[in-house]
Structures are given as structure tokens and as C-alpha cells.
Design a protein around this motif. Structure first.
Motif, PDB file in Angstrom:
ATOM      1  N   LYS A  50       0.834  -1.203   0.000  1.00 49.63           N
ATOM      2  CA  LYS A  50       0.000   0.000   0.000  1.00 49.63           C
ATOM      3  C   LYS A  50       0.869   1.254   0.000  1.00 49.63           C
ATOM      4  O   LYS A  50       0.365   2.371   0.037  1.00 49.63           O
ATOM      5  CB  LYS A  50      -0.953   0.011   1.194  1.00 49.63           C
ATOM      6  N   GLU A  51       2.180   1.065  -0.030  1.00 50.23           N
ATOM      7  CA  GLU A  51       3.106   2.199  -0.066  1.00 50.23           C
ATOM      8  C   GLU A  51       3.991   2.125  -1.310  1.00 50.23           C
ATOM      9  O   GLU A  51       4.480   1.053  -1.667  1.00 50.23           O
ATOM     10  CB  GLU A  51       3.983   2.228   1.194  1.00 50.23           C
ATOM     11  N   PHE A  52       4.180   3.277  -1.938  1.00 52.73           N
ATOM     12  CA  PHE A  52       4.995   3.349  -3.150  1.00 52.73           C
ATOM     13  C   PHE A  52       5.867   4.593  -3.089  1.00 52.73           C
ATOM     14  O   PHE A  52       5.450   5.630  -2.564  1.00 52.73           O
ATOM     15  CB  PHE A  52       4.117   3.403  -4.396  1.00 52.73           C
ATOM     16  N   ARG A  74      -1.873   9.443  -0.211  1.00 52.61           N
ATOM     17  CA  ARG A  74      -1.426  10.593   0.576  1.00 52.61           C
ATOM     18  C   ARG A  74       0.071  10.458   0.797  1.00 52.61           C
ATOM     19  O   ARG A  74       0.609   9.343   0.890  1.00 52.61           O
ATOM     20  CB  ARG A  74      -2.148  10.652   1.925  1.00 52.61           C
ATOM     21  N   VAL A  75       0.762  11.584   0.850  1.00 52.21           N
ATOM     22  CA  VAL A  75       2.205  11.561   1.083  1.00 52.21           C
ATOM     23  C   VAL A  75       2.478  11.189   2.538  1.00 52.21           C
ATOM     24  O   VAL A  75       1.941  11.801   3.455  1.00 52.21           O
ATOM     25  CB  VAL A  75       2.847  12.925   0.752  1.00 52.21           C
ATOM     26  N   PHE A  97      12.576   1.638  -0.236  1.00 49.15           N
ATOM     27  CA  PHE A  97      11.129   1.653  -0.032  1.00 49.15           C
ATOM     28  C   PHE A  97      10.426   0.779  -1.066  1.00 49.15           C
ATOM     29  O   PHE A  97       9.485   0.046  -0.751  1.00 49.15           O
ATOM     30  CB  PHE A  97      10.590   3.080  -0.110  1.00 49.15           C
ATOM     31  N   GLU A  98      10.897   0.872  -2.299  1.00 48.35           N
ATOM     32  CA  GLU A  98      10.272   0.119  -3.390  1.00 48.35           C
ATOM     33  C   GLU A  98      10.263  -1.372  -3.115  1.00 48.35           C
ATOM     34  O   GLU A  98       9.296  -2.075  -3.433  1.00 48.35           O
ATOM     35  CB  GLU A  98      11.023   0.420  -4.688  1.00 48.35           C
ATOM     36  N   TYR A  99      11.334  -1.882  -2.507  1.00 47.50           N
ATOM     37  CA  TYR A  99      11.449  -3.313  -2.257  1.00 47.50           C
ATOM     38  C   TYR A  99      11.178  -3.699  -0.803  1.00 47.50           C
ATOM     39  O   TYR A  99      11.432  -4.838  -0.408  1.00 47.50           O
ATOM     40  CB  TYR A  99      12.829  -3.812  -2.711  1.00 47.50           C
ATOM     41  N   GLY A 100      10.680  -2.739  -0.035  1.00 48.16           N
ATOM     42  CA  GLY A 100      10.301  -3.046   1.339  1.00 48.16           C
ATOM     43  C   GLY A 100      11.470  -3.379   2.230  1.00 48.16           C
ATOM     44  O   GLY A 100      11.349  -4.209   3.150  1.00 48.16           O
ATOM     45  N   LEU A 101      12.625  -2.745   1.982  1.00 52.78           N
ATOM     46  CA  LEU A 101      13.814  -3.014   2.794  1.00 52.78           C
ATOM     47  C   LEU A 101      13.866  -2.069   3.994  1.00 52.78           C
ATOM     48  O   LEU A 101      13.559  -0.883   3.856  1.00 52.78           O
ATOM     49  CB  LEU A 101      15.085  -2.840   1.953  1.00 52.78           C
ATOM     50  N   PRO A 102      14.253  -2.570   5.144  1.00 48.03           N
ATOM     51  CA  PRO A 102      14.289  -1.717   6.348  1.00 48.03           C
ATOM     52  C   PRO A 102      15.455  -0.737   6.324  1.00 48.03           C
ATOM     53  O   PRO A 102      16.536  -1.059   5.830  1.00 48.03           O
ATOM     54  CB  PRO A 102      14.451  -2.733   7.486  1.00 48.03           C
ATOM     55  N   PHE A 103      15.221   0.448   6.861  1.00 45.85           N
ATOM     56  CA  PHE A 103      16.268   1.471   6.928  1.00 45.85           C
ATOM     57  C   PHE A 103      17.205   1.238   8.103  1.00 45.85           C
ATOM     58  O   PHE A 103      18.378   1.568   8.061  1.00 45.85           O
ATOM     59  CB  PHE A 103      15.638   2.860   7.034  1.00 45.85           C
ATOM     60  N   TRP A 162      -8.238   2.461  -3.690  1.00 45.81           N
ATOM     61  CA  TRP A 162      -7.677   1.640  -4.749  1.00 45.81           C
ATOM     62  C   TRP A 162      -8.398   1.871  -6.063  1.00 45.81           C
ATOM     63  O   TRP A 162      -9.579   2.230  -6.078  1.00 45.81           O
ATOM     64  CB  TRP A 162      -7.734   0.166  -4.354  1.00 45.81           C
ATOM     65  N   PRO A 163      -7.711   1.639  -7.188  1.00 44.51           N
ATOM     66  CA  PRO A 163      -8.311   1.939  -8.492  1.00 44.51           C
ATOM     67  C   PRO A 163      -9.461   1.015  -8.845  1.00 44.51           C
ATOM     68  O   PRO A 163      -9.461  -0.161  -8.482  1.00 44.51           O
ATOM     69  CB  PRO A 163      -7.139   1.739  -9.459  1.00 44.51           C
ATOM     70  N   VAL A 164     -10.430   1.561  -9.548  1.00 44.80           N
ATOM     71  CA  VAL A 164     -11.534   0.785 -10.112  1.00 44.80           C
ATOM     72  C   VAL A 164     -11.571   1.099 -11.598  1.00 44.80           C
ATOM     73  O   VAL A 164     -11.628   2.265 -11.992  1.00 44.80           O
ATOM     74  CB  VAL A 164     -12.880   1.150  -9.454  1.00 44.80           C
ATOM     75  N   GLY A 165     -11.495   0.068 -12.413  1.00 43.77           N
ATOM     76  CA  GLY A 165     -11.489   0.299 -13.858  1.00 43.77           C
ATOM     77  C   GLY A 165     -10.240   1.043 -14.287  1.00 43.77           C
ATOM     78  O   GLY A 165      -9.124   0.665 -13.946  1.00 43.77           O
TER      79      GLY A 165
END
Length: 718
Positions: A150-152, A209-210, A229-235, A199-202
Motif C-alpha cells: 500500500k506504499e509506493f 497521501r504523502v 522503499f520500493e522493495y520493502g527493505l528496512p532502513f 484503490w483503483p476501479v477500472g
């Protein structure tokens, strides 16, 4: 006239069940087809204007009876009609995605308009269709079962009343709409992390939100954080994990030493990269007489410090592996453990888990022992220092290194005679300035010092797996964590053989002949323009290595049994291997197989994420490096083909750029997936894998990690 008019406006005759059945039989000749009205008429050998029954009515009747269905203007019939499957979306380009269904050989192609708003990585419920034109399964998403993320991360761009974020992920083909009040004071062009709230529909875009502002786009720290962030790696590690690591005592008690085999008085050293901080393996060597050398492979005893069910254990399991980005390491274990307690630093006593072998100089094992030990490393070698000692035969431990190198070469020769494969992708090293900007890009050269360490690690991994496998006979076998590499797919092997033939290389596709011919090609292509693409295509032929409790063996290494034992600081499967080995040394019964199989699957999945993230960081640096060559002409080779373009590997830099099919001059070109080439519709000109081209760098995009190329001319081949 009146009679003719009456005939024209009379009602169509009723569609008979026999006619419907006849059509179904015709259409199902290949079990599954899709068709148009015209194709249906052709199948029935009728013409709509002469038919006693209109095609429209016929189709309506078949649809009413559930024998066919209309999906966005195309009609489908299927023996699997109504079957649904659960799969994972793998987006390819804006037009379509594949849905990967576990246990099914073929991925299912899904048009983007049939995805029901599913994004890359989402788990979906899929209805199976079939498309006869492509002769492959197609499908339609019925619902999104589970969102992958849910995060990008992406770049935010503002308009008058709203903003939108262009995601970094190249498999995310939709922008994210951001209401003005949810931009968190981000500035135009900055990299941000957004959370999806709708989430998108069609065809609609998702709304978000930022959540975090990463910084100015194009800066090293911003872009690397964006990849993480893209690959869900911890900081970083959570505070309670750091606290738990720091609370572990550094003292090695006399009671603990008494439980272990003591190697502190035996010559021991490490060999690692110059910039390494975590030393998880060491070698000891002593002469036993009668031509026998005792060689110990000593591995950091992580399982002594990281206890089952502890918070450190759970964190290590979740991460499953260390991740090596171009400019940093994201470790599996906190620094207190990875660079401190468990690192086999010189002039320090360390707790280890060891595989000890008595070998002669022909590589024959006369005796082996496995167990917990204590060591004292006398010297830390870098690979360069060890290599210099081997080449000059001078310096500390020159004799010991020479003996180890001689035995390592014998072990390697044995592997290759047994059918091991030496095809490996070339790795590259970036020299970065203080701001992370790439200054140089050079290939990593593997010399004897690297190969020496590799052979003894392979020996330990193989013998540990073999020992556990052979400990119990019959059905009641010991559960073990194996690293397996299954036999290649015969069809892929045949395709590679045809590809290699274009470059003048012969591939024997039968039995041991395949390994021998691959190794011969690996030697012959070294230093040639086609080296990288041949390596890439050969590796694509092979199965993916993975972790499992099933002892399938390792095809690439030609080992019947193989495990990962030698890197528990950076790989969770090695920690499992240590625990299982000690359990069986203590006389324990076979461990719960399902539990370990689940952990193996998780480890394989996390390994793939780490590999993808590492490639993304390399790609980012390659794009940044190629910015200095804007508008320059460079020679390259076609490295892969897609329906939207050709990837070209630049000979000088080994960086890969995209030459889009739509931009090819003087004709309309298309991609033929079956024949694996790009062809001009009018000219018939064909572009194939491996073709040399002269191209120009016309664009670089750090956010998307793309290099855009234009065609200058084809290069004639000798």
C-alpha cells in the motif's frame, strides 16, 4: 414484391440444440478457442447472408446456455469455463500483465483492461480464458484478494488543484492521484513515499497521501532510499532489536570453551574483500604427516548467540538475508553481531561451527568432523594480499596458502569432471565519489585467491548436506535445509543451442555433454563482445536455485547433496543448517519437515527480493554513469527482445539501454515472440538477439532507471 418483403421481415428460425452442439464441437476441436462472428461463420462453412439462422441469434443462444461468453467484444469457449484460480500479478507493460499461478506451468496473460485495478504483486482471483491467436492461456481478474503493497515511492508533480506521484517501480504503470491537502508540504519534483487510501476501479488512478518526503530527486541518498522503499527493505533495526544485540555478553567463558574443540593454537586466517567488515569464515591448516593435511573451515557460530524464538531470531528470519546495494549493506543481523561478536576478526578468540577435513594433495578426504569450536585468527588477508602471496610465494603463510591453493584446484577439477558448470554472469564494481556518484565501472576479476575460498566453502556445504542425508536410512530421513538447483528444461536447452549456433558455438544437449559444451563456450567467449549475452542466455536456460527440504541435488555444481552452511551472518538458511546439524550430532530425531519447508520458501522469496533490489541499485548507478555519454555513438549488442523494444548492451560500459520498436526508422516493425526476432512489415528486415548495432544515447531517466537509445546503423558481421 409483397411476398419478398414478408420473407425479409419474418422471424428467424429457432436455434436447434443440435446446431449449437455442432458448433461447440467444432470450436472445441482444440479444447479452447476464442472467435469473432466471421470466424464462427467460417467454422460452420456458412455465410451470414445465406444462413437460415442469423449468427447474432446463434451467438445469443449459445451465450444464454452458458456455452460461450462475451468478454469485452471477444467470444470465448473453454473446457475450463467457470474455473477460477488464485495467482500473483506480474506487470509487464501498460498493456498487459501475467498472473503467476503456483504449480501451473504457463503464466496467464491478462489485458490491463481485465485486471480490475490490480497492481504488480497483488494476489488476485482469476477466471481462465484462452486466446487461440496467441495459443496461450488468457484470463480475467474477478477480484483482488490481497494487495501486495500500500506504499509506493516516486516523484511528486503538482498541477493547479492536485498532485500526482509517478512511481519508481517500472512495473507500476499508473500514476497515483494526491489531493492537495495530502501532499505533506512536499515540493514539486521531490521523491516521496505515498500510502494508497483508495484503490483503483477500472481505468481510474489510485488515490494516495504523502507519508514521507525523501528529498530532492536525483540525489544519491534520495534515490537509494527510494529503492529501499520500493522493495520493502528496512532502513534500520528497531531500537529493541539493537538493545537485545547489545545486551549479549562478549565474554567467552572457560565452561563454553570446554564444550568445544580448541583450534586456537593452529594456524588460522581469513581472506575477504578489502572493504569487508563481517568475516564469517576462516581457514585453519596443519600438516598431519604421511601427505595428509588437516584443513578446517570455521564459520561464525551465529546460532550460539541468536536463540530460537528470541526477538533477534524473529528479526533475522523476517529479513532472511543481507542485501548488498551499490553503496551500502542492509544487514540481516545488527552490527553488534555481524561486525562484532560473530565476525572472525584477527587476534581475537571467536566461537565457530566447523567442518574439518583430513585431505591429501589429490583432494581425497580421509576423515571428516563437524562440530562447535573456538578459534584464534592469526591474520586477516584481503583477496589482493593473498593473491600477491600466491603469485610471489613470499610473505606470511606462503606455504600454507600454496597448499590450500593446490588442493582447491584439484577439488575444482573434480567438480568439473563430474559435470559442474562454470557459466557465471560477470559482476561489475563501481568506484564512487564522496557523494555516491559513479566515477568508474570495472568488471570484478576472480583470481586464485577468490577461487581458493570458494572451493573450500563448497566442500563444507556439500559434506555437511551429505553427512546429514546419510545419517539415517529408509523413510525416516533427517529433515535438512538443502540448496537445490534442478535440471534445466529441455526446451530451453534446445533454444539456447540454436542461439549459440548463430555465433559459431556448438552445444551438446545430452547428459554430461551439455555441461562440457557450456564450459567450453564459457572459455571461448571470454573477452569477446558476445560474452555477456552468452552468459545471460546460458543462465536463463538453467533453473533457479532455491531452498527446500527435498534433496533434489545441485545440477550446476554437480553435487547430489548441497546445503548452505558457510554464511550465517548474512543468510538465515545457514542458521537453520547449523541448528539442524547440531541437533543431529546430539542424536536428535528428524525435525518437523513442514515447519522447515515453510521457512525455506520464505528464505527463497526474500532472496529474490534482495536480488531484485541489488539489480535496481546497479541499474540506477549505470543510468547515472551513462549520463556523461549523452548524444555519443556507441557500439552494442541486442541482449533481449520485447514487444515494445530491444535492450542493447553497450560494449564499452556493459550498461543496458532501450531501443524502442516504435522509434525504428523507415518501416513499421513488430516483435515475433515465437521466432524471437523484430521484423519490418514492408522491408522484412530482421533484428535478432546478439546482433551488433551502432546506437546513440538520447536520454537517461534516473527516476525510472532507463537509458534511451536511437539506432544509428547496423554493424556488419564478419
Amino acid at each position: 414484391m409483397k411476398k419478398k418483403n414478408k420473407t425479409r421481415h419474418s422471424k428467424p428460425k429457432k436455434v436447434s440444440d443440435n446446431l449449437v452442439k455442432k458448433i461447440i464441437t467444432l470450436l472445441n476441436a482444440n479444447e479452447n478457442v476464442n472467435f469473432s462472428r466471421r470466424q464462427l461463420a467460417k467454422a460452420l462453412k456458412i455465410h451470414s447472408h445465406k444462413a437460415k439462422v442469423s449468427l447474432g441469434m446463434l451467438i445469443d443462444e449459445m451465450a444464454r446456455k452458458g456455452m460461450i461468453e462475451n468478454v469485452h467484444g471477444e467470444y470465448y469457449t473453454s473446457n475450463k469455463a467457470g474455473d477460477t484460480f488464485i495467482g500473483t500479478v506480474d506487470f509487464v507493460n501498460p498493456s498487459f500483465a501475467f498472473v503467476i499461478i503456483e504449480g501451473q506451468e504457463n503464466d496467464v496473460r491478462v489485458s490491463s483492461r481485465r485486471l480490475k485495478g490490480a497492481l504488480h504483486g497483488d494476489k488476485v482471483k482469476l477466471k481462465m480464458l484462452f486466446n487461440s491467436r496467441r495459443n496461450r492461456p488468457e484470463g480475467e481478474v474477478l477480484e483482488v484478494v490481497e494487495r501486495h503493497s500500500k506504499e509506493f515511492a516516486g516523484k511528486i508533480e503538482f498541477s493547479k488543484n492536485f498532485a500526482f506521484v509517478v512511481p519508481n517501480n517500472r512495473k507500476m504503470h499508473t500514476d497515483i492521484f494526491i489531493p492537495r491537502e495530502m501532499t505533506k508540504k512536499a515540493e514539486n519534483g521531490e521523491k516521496v513515499v505515498v500510502e494508497i487510501i483508495e484503490w483503483p476501479v477500472g481505468d481510474k488512478s489510485p488515490v494516495g497521501r504523502v507519508k514521507h518526503v525523501l528529498g530532492k530527486s536525483g540525489e544519491n541518498e534520495t534515490e537509494i532510499h527510494s529503492i529501499m522503499f520500493e522493495y520493502g527493505l528496512p532502513f534500520k533495526f528497531p531500537d529493541h532489536i539493537e538493545k537485545a544485540a547489545k545486551s549479549i555478553s562478549e565474554e567467552i567463558t572457560s565452561e563454553e570453551i570446554k564444550k568445544r574443540r580448541d583450534f586456537r593454537e593452529i594456524t588460522t586466517f581469513t581472506i575477504d574483500p578489502e572493504n569487508a567488515k563481517d568475516f564469517d569464515d576462516a581457514l585453519s591448516i596443519q600438516y598431519k604427516g604421511n601427505g595428509i593435511w588437516e584443513i578446517g573451515i570455521h564459520i561464525a557460530d551465529v546460532s550460539h548467540y541468536v536463540m530460537p524464538d528470541s526477538i533477534l531470531e524473529k528479526e533475522a528470519y523476517e529479513r532472511a538475508t543481507s542485501v548488498y546495494l551499490v553503496d551500502r549493506t542492509i544487514p540481516m543481523l545488527p552490527e553488534q553481531l555481524s561486525n562484532g561478536l560473530c565476525s572472525l576478526r584477527p587476534k581475537e578468540e571467536k566461537l565457530t561451527f566447523s567442518a574439518v577435513f583430513e585431505l591429501d594433495e589429490k583432494g581425497k578426504i580421509h576423515n571428516e568432523w563437524f562440530g562447535r569450536t573456538v578459534i584464534y585468527s592469526d591474520r586477516r588477508f584481503t583477496y589482493e594480499e593473498a593473491q600477491e602471496t600466491l603469485e610471489t610465494n613470499e610473505g606470511e603463510y606462503a606455504e600454507e596458502l600454496s597448499v590450500l591453493n593446490k588442493i582447491a584446484k584439484v577439488l575444482k577439477d573434480k567438480r568439473f569432471k563430474a559435470g559442474a558448470i562454470g557459466f557465471e554472469s560477470t559482476e561489475f564494481y563501481f568506484k564512487l565519489d564522496e557523494n555516491g556518484k559513479p566515477l568508474e565501472l570495472t568488471p570484478k576479476i576472480r583470481k586464485d585467491a577468490h577461487k581458493l575460498i570458494e572451493e573450500f566453502m563448497l566442500l563444507a556445504n556439500k559434506q555437511v548436506a551429505t553427512f546429514v542425508f546419510n545419517q539415517r536410512k529408509g523413510k525416516d530421513k533427517n529433515t535438512m535445509v538443502y540448496r537445490v538447483h534442478e535440471d534445466p528444461d529441455p526446451e530451453k536447452v534446445m533454444n539456447f543451442a540454436l542461439f549459440a549456433k548463430r555465433f559459431g558455438y556448438q552445444v551438446n544437449t545430452s547428459g554430461n555433454g551439455l555441461a562440457k559444451s557450456l564450459n567450453k563456450i564459457a572459455q571461448e567467449v571470454e573477452g569477446k563482445p558476445e560474452q555477456t549475452i552468452m552468459q545471460y542466455q546460458a543462465i536463463r536456460t538453467m533453473s533457479k536455485a532455491r531452498y527446500t527440504t527435498e534433496p533434489f541435488g545441485h545440477y550446476g555444481l554437480a553435487f547430489k547433496h548441497y546445503s548452505h552452511f558457510t554464511s550465517p551472518i548474512r543468510r538465515y538458511p545457514d542458521v537453520m543448517t547449523h541448528r539442524l546439524l547440531q541437533h543431529y550430532l546430539d542424536g536428535g530425531k528428524p525435525a518437523e519437515k513442514e515447519e522447515y519447508e515453510s521457512k525455506c520458501k520464505h528464505s527463497s522469496e526474500r532472496e529474490k527480493v534482495a536480488s531484485d533490489a541489488e539489480r535496481a541499485s546497479v541499474k540506477y548507478k549505470q543510468v547515472e554513469f551513462m549520463q556523461q555519454f549523452m548524444h555519443e555513438e556507441m557500439e552494442g549488442i541486442i541482449s533481449s527482445l520485447t514487444e515494445w523494444g530491444m535492450y542493447i548492451e553497450i560494449n564499452d560500459t556493459k550498461c543496458e539501454g532501450m531501443l524502442r520498436i516504435a522509434d525504428l526508422p523507415n518501416d513499421e516493425y513488430y516483435y515475433d515472440e515465437d521466432r524471437q526476432y523484430v521484423s519490418g512489415r514492408s522491408s522484412g528486415e530482421i533484428f535478432r538477439l546478439g546482433d551488433p548495432l551502432l546506437v546513440k544515447v538520447i536520454g537517461t531517466n534516473l527516476e525510472r532507471r532507463n537509458i534511451d537509445l536511437s539506432l544509428v546503423e547496423r554493424i556488419s558481421q564478419p
